[in-house]
Design a protein around this motif. Structure first.
Motif: not given
Length: 696
Positions: A33-48, A176-182
């Motif tokens: 999702k995008s907000e105020a020039g930043l993009v939020s990306e969500h990453f996950s993996q299967a539990p172990q 992992m939630l990554a906030m990156r610059v657009v």
């Protein structure tokens, strides 16, 4: 093995560049999702499922890829449990950039000349993580590969039988939630870039070309409406774990400018710059940013490319990191005198070029590893466990501590040998190098034996001596000779099928344990996996045929059950070799058949079966007692330390119980039937049905 011969002379700098292939990421993007020039990306993996730590293979590895221009990482660590025997254990989670973390929960020693560095980790109790999810924040992370490793405390070394006692499953899953610059502003060399700060930060990036020796970042014309001076804080570079060399500059002087000088920034990469206002919210700060680069090309550059299909690395296209990186320097022929050194620095991202001012091998964002050669020390070695994925540089230069004139006639021939190997020294004679895979990422670790420990099985603080190893091998192998007793009893009572099964068990158990030994005491006649399977199959089949023999079934029914039971045991071992119920299930079924037949005979004859009290006192009760003691030892008393004698006792009790529990021979069968021989070497076998004799 890669070799490179180079010549080092006074003054000029020699540099070798090693390129490690970058693997594909294993993390998957879930949403954005995008907000105020930043993009939020969500990453996950299967539990172990987590395991108690015993070696690196007992950890659980997670591989993520952080996108470029990320300004904030938010790790969310989820833990759950299932089972009735769960305790409030401590969970350890390690983080590292560029390669899997190098960890040492057992406090063991590393091989000589090995770089050992503490990993960045957190510890939390299970109860704490269940009440509230644990999180870790990393600001301005380096883009690329990040690794998370989780494990439980060190194991108790107890050998637990799978499925026999209630267990607890501890499930771990990182997100992992990554906030990156657009879109970040690009700061070009010698081109002023005006910036205005208000409540939000300003994100810039600078591309650093190769051969950059110095980077100067300067803020000019910095003014604020309410505050004197330049109320700006600069954050330059990216965060890497476990070590972080990120540079922070706070412009607090009253002058309208400030600057930051970086020596040897990373080559061929984008450098992140974040400018934050210190003037408070809704107060604007205006400044102009400008960057200047100074280049310096070394005297000689040699490139060594380590690609995915190179002979020096695994050819698996999904391979990630080589597990060990070894640099070996050998000083050949020289006119070098005492006091003159050949200094070498191994660095990632950018080389070390400042031998004239320092020998600490430190660049802008990396602490290098120094090595020295001299007339008294002709060789130097360095082992780097799990090297980071990047361009690696080896810089060489003659260093004259007293006078530079001494270096003018000096010439040194330096031979460099570079290895990329899964395990150092193949884990030695007391270890096994095992390849591990987690969701397409391939790495390696050492599994140690005979009490040896450590990253490469070189720590002998708890190791067994050679005499102890030979004693263990003899106990585990010779204890199987106890099966000669049930073999002799079976042949004497005409139970030839049972005798053959006992012989099979004795043979393969002996050679399996001879192959399962470390160091000098090992002997393998077949592959280890084949011997282990045959040993497990023989143990299950021996128990199966013994119980069926005690049931006194009709010959045809007994033969059918013998074959079917053995086939079922073979199938169950293929499904799960360590599962106790895969063996106990068929044996319990045979026990039910035996009890049913005994109850039937008791009801039919109106007396207890077996009828003789001597049979109960001198055979059945001792045999049952030996079997119960053996099961108790096998399921609850074995540990890694006492395995060689407790398992030997298990062999003796298993074979002894079979010898006691075998029933008497059939009434119509004679002693040593089918084994009577005449002096003419003709064998006569008696047919119980028609009382005829056949000469063969």
């Amino acid at each position: 093995m890669g070799r490179a011969g180079t010549r080092a002379a006074a003054g000029p700098l020699l540099m070798l560049v090693m390129l490690l292939a970058r693997p594909r990421p294993a993390a998957a993007r879930a949403s954005s999702k995008s907000e105020a020039g930043l993009v939020s990306e969500h990453f996950s993996q299967a539990p172990q499922k987590l395991s108690f730590y015993s070696w690196y293979g007992s950890t659980r590895l997670f591989h993520f890829r952080v996108p470029p221009d990320t300004v904030l990482l938010h790790w969310l660590l989820h833990v759950s449990q299932s089972g009735s025997s769960c305790t409030d254990v401590e969970i350890t989670v390690h983080f590292r950039y560029g390669a899997p973390p190098v960890i040492n929960p057992l406090g063991t020693s590393f091989p000589d000349n090995t770089l050992g560095q503490a990993s960045f980790h957190i510890k939390a109790l299970l109860s704490t993580m269940l009440l509230s999810n644990t999180s870790v924040n990393v600001s301005h992370p380096a883009p690329g590969d990040w690794f998370v490793v989780a494990h439980l405390p060190p194991s108790s070394q107890k050998i637990e039988v799978k499925g026999f006692v209630p267990t607890c499953a501890y499930i771990f899953q990182p997100e992992m939630l990554a906030m990156r610059v657009v879109e970040a502003s690009i700061l070009e060399p010698d081109v002023p870039l005006p910036q205005t700060l208000l409540s939000n930060s300003s994100y810039l990036k600078i591309f650093v070309p190769e051969y950059t020796q110095e980077l100067r970042l300067e803020l000019q014309g910095c003014v604020s409406r309410l505050i004197l001076g330049c109320p700006v804080r600069l954050t330059v570079g990216a965060t890497t774990l476990p070590r972080n060399f990120q540079k922070v500059l706070t412009c607090t002087s009253l002058t309208p400018y400030c600057h930051l000088l970086l020596s040897l920034p990373p080559w061929g990469q984008w450098l992140q710059v974040t400018a934050e206002s210190l003037a408070g919210s809704h107060v604007s700060v205006v400044f102009t940013a400008e960057v200047a680069l100074t280049a310096c090309r070394p005297w000689s550059v040699t490139f060594h490319h380590f690609l995915q299909n190179s002979l020096n690395q695994s050819s698996d296209t999904s391979a990630g990191q080589p597990s060990q990186d070894l640099a070996h320097l050998d000083l050949g022929r020289t006119e070098i005198t005492n006091g003159i050194l050949v200094a070498a620095c191994i660095n990632a991202a950018s080389p070390f070029l400042s031998f004239n001012t320092s020998l600490n091998c430190t660049t802008a964002f990396f602490q290098g590893y120094p090595m020295f050669l001299s007339a008294s020390s002709y060789t130097a070695n360095l082992i780097i466990p799990y090297p980071e994925t990047d361009n690696w540089y080896l810089s060489l230069q003659l260093v004259c501590p007293e006078s530079s004139e001494d270096c003018e006639p000096a010439v040194a021939h330096v031979e460099t040998t570079l290895y990329l190997i899964p395990c150092w020294n193949d884990c030695g004679p007391y270890g096994q190098c095992l390849l591990l895979r987690r969701y397409g990422y391939l790495y390696a670790g050492c599994s140690c034996k005979a009490g040896w420990r450590g990253w490469s099985c070189t720590d002998n603080s708890t190791a067994q001596t050679v005499a102890q190893q030979r004693a263990a091998a003899l106990l585990l192998t010779l204890s199987n000779l106890m099966f000669l007793a049930p073999i002799a009893v079976s042949v004497h009572r005409s139970f030839l099928v049972e005798a053959s099964v006992y012989f099979y068990t004795m043979f393969f158990s002996t050679f399996y344990h001879a192959c399962d030994q470390p160091g000098e005491a090992v002997l393998c006649i077949l592959s280890y996996d084949t011997l282990q399977y045959c040993d497990f199959l023989g143990s299950g089949a021996s128990t199966w045929v013994t119980i069926l023999c005690m049931a006194r079934l009709k010959t045809i029914l007994k033969q059918v059950l013998l074959v079917l039971g053995t086939l079922v045991i073979a199938m169950s071992l293929q499904l799960d070799r360590r599962g106790i119920w895969n063996l106990m299930g068929p044996c319990l079924f045979a026990f039910v058949i035996m009890v049913s037949m005994w109850v039937y005979r008791c009801a039919h004859r109106h007396q207890c079966y077996p009828t003789s009290w001597q049979r109960w006192v001198f055979y059945l009760l001792p045999g049952i007692s030996m079997a119960l003691v053996g099961i108790a030892i096998y399921t609850s008393m074995m540990t890694s330390d006492n395995y060689y004698y407790t398992h030997s006792i298990w062999h003796i009790l298993l074979a002894g119980s079979a010898a006691f529990l075998l029933p008497p021979r059939e009434e119509q069968a004679e002693t040593w039937a089918c084994l009577q021989k005449f002096s003419c070497h003709y064998q006569i076998c008696k047919n119980d049905r028609d009382e005829l004799y056949t000469v063969t």
